[in-house]
Design a protein around this motif. Structure first.
Motif, mmCIF file in Angstrom:
data_model
loop_
_atom_site.group_PDB
_atom_site.id
_atom_site.type_symbol
_atom_site.label_atom_id
_atom_site.label_comp_id
_atom_site.label_asym_id
_atom_site.label_seq_id
_atom_site.Cartn_x
_atom_site.Cartn_y
_atom_site.Cartn_z
ATOM 1 N N CYS A 47 0.840 -1.171 -0.260
ATOM 2 C CA CYS A 47 -0.094 0.251 0.144
ATOM 3 C C CYS A 47 0.601 1.166 -0.023
ATOM 4 C CB CYS A 47 -1.081 -0.012 1.565
ATOM 5 S SG CYS A 47 -2.519 -0.939 1.223
ATOM 6 N N TYR A 48 1.866 1.012 1.213
ATOM 7 C CA TYR A 48 2.989 2.547 1.277
ATOM 8 C C TYR A 48 3.068 2.167 -0.049
ATOM 9 C CZ TYR A 48 2.875 2.826 5.918
ATOM 10 O OH TYR A 48 1.776 2.944 6.881
ATOM 11 N N TYR A 102 4.429 5.111 -5.360
ATOM 12 C CA TYR A 102 4.512 5.340 -6.664
ATOM 13 C C TYR A 102 4.189 5.012 -7.806
ATOM 14 C CZ TYR A 102 9.362 3.668 -4.568
ATOM 15 O OH TYR A 102 10.389 3.947 -3.501
ATOM 16 N N GLY A 103 2.774 5.167 -7.081
ATOM 17 C CA GLY A 103 2.035 5.411 -8.266
ATOM 18 C C GLY A 103 1.248 3.781 -9.459
ATOM 19 N N PRO A 141 2.960 -1.901 -9.303
ATOM 20 C CA PRO A 141 2.710 -2.498 -9.365
ATOM 21 C C PRO A 141 3.344 -4.024 -10.565
ATOM 22 C CG PRO A 141 0.919 -1.687 -9.663
ATOM 23 C CD PRO A 141 1.772 -0.391 -9.063
ATOM 24 N N THR A 142 4.612 -3.057 -11.115
ATOM 25 C CA THR A 142 5.315 -3.748 -11.878
ATOM 26 C C THR A 142 6.806 -3.846 -11.192
ATOM 27 O OG1 THR A 142 5.674 -1.491 -13.015
ATOM 28 C CG2 THR A 142 4.332 -3.110 -13.662
ATOM 29 N N MET A 143 6.781 -2.844 -10.102
ATOM 30 C CA MET A 143 8.205 -2.931 -8.979
ATOM 31 C C MET A 143 8.509 -4.411 -8.474
ATOM 32 S SD MET A 143 7.796 0.854 -7.037
ATOM 33 C CE MET A 143 9.857 0.813 -7.030
#
Length: 146
Positions: free
Chosen positions: A57-58, A63-64, A68-70
């Motif tokens: 969540c953080y 990072y907006g 999800p792809t990080m």
């Protein structure tokens, strides 16, 4: 109650992910296994860090749409809260309170062997309270001990 006693009541499987997995892969793992916390490792028993729903969540807040792809390695918690199998439940409760965490990684030497969650703590405390209540009720009623 000792941490090892709590671990005996749980699934022995410690779910882990690799540092190269993506955040969305971990979130799917959370959903599919009904969990909210994983150990980050490259081999069984190793702990490079941890990742929780809160960490994800953080990452989204920070990072907006990139979150999800990080990679897990980019957002994992490296300051892992740990206890041993020989620690008492009140000690784990104080760790959770002081470190503001809902999960504590259980270590046996250098190897991670399980996780104690706030849900586990509440369940075991409730069980203790119910046993105490029943014992007091039996004592007041004069029921013989079993």
């Amino acid at each position: 109650m000792l941490v090892r006693q709590i671990l005996k009541t749980k699934s022995p499987e410690l779910i882990s992910v690799t540092p190269d997995q993506t955040v969305v892969e971990v979130l799917r793992l959370f959903r599919d296994n009904n969990i909210g916390f994983v150990v980050v490792s490259r081999s069984p028993g190793e702990c490079l860090g941890t990742l929780s729903e809160r960490d994800c969540c953080y990452a989204v807040a920070e990072y907006g749409i990139e979150a999800p792809t990080m990679r897990v390695a980019d957002i994992m918690n490296r300051s892992v809260v740990t206890c041993s199998t020989q620690d008492l439940l009140p000690f784990v409760m104080s760790l959770m309170t002081d470190r503001r965490t809902r999960h504590v990684l259980v270590m046996d030497g250098d190897a991670s062997v399980g996780v104690v969650s706030i849900g586990n703590v509440v369940k075991h405390r409730l069980d203790e309270l119910l046993r105490t209540e029943q014992a007091l009720s039996d004592y007041i009623a004069g029921t013989p001990y079993h």
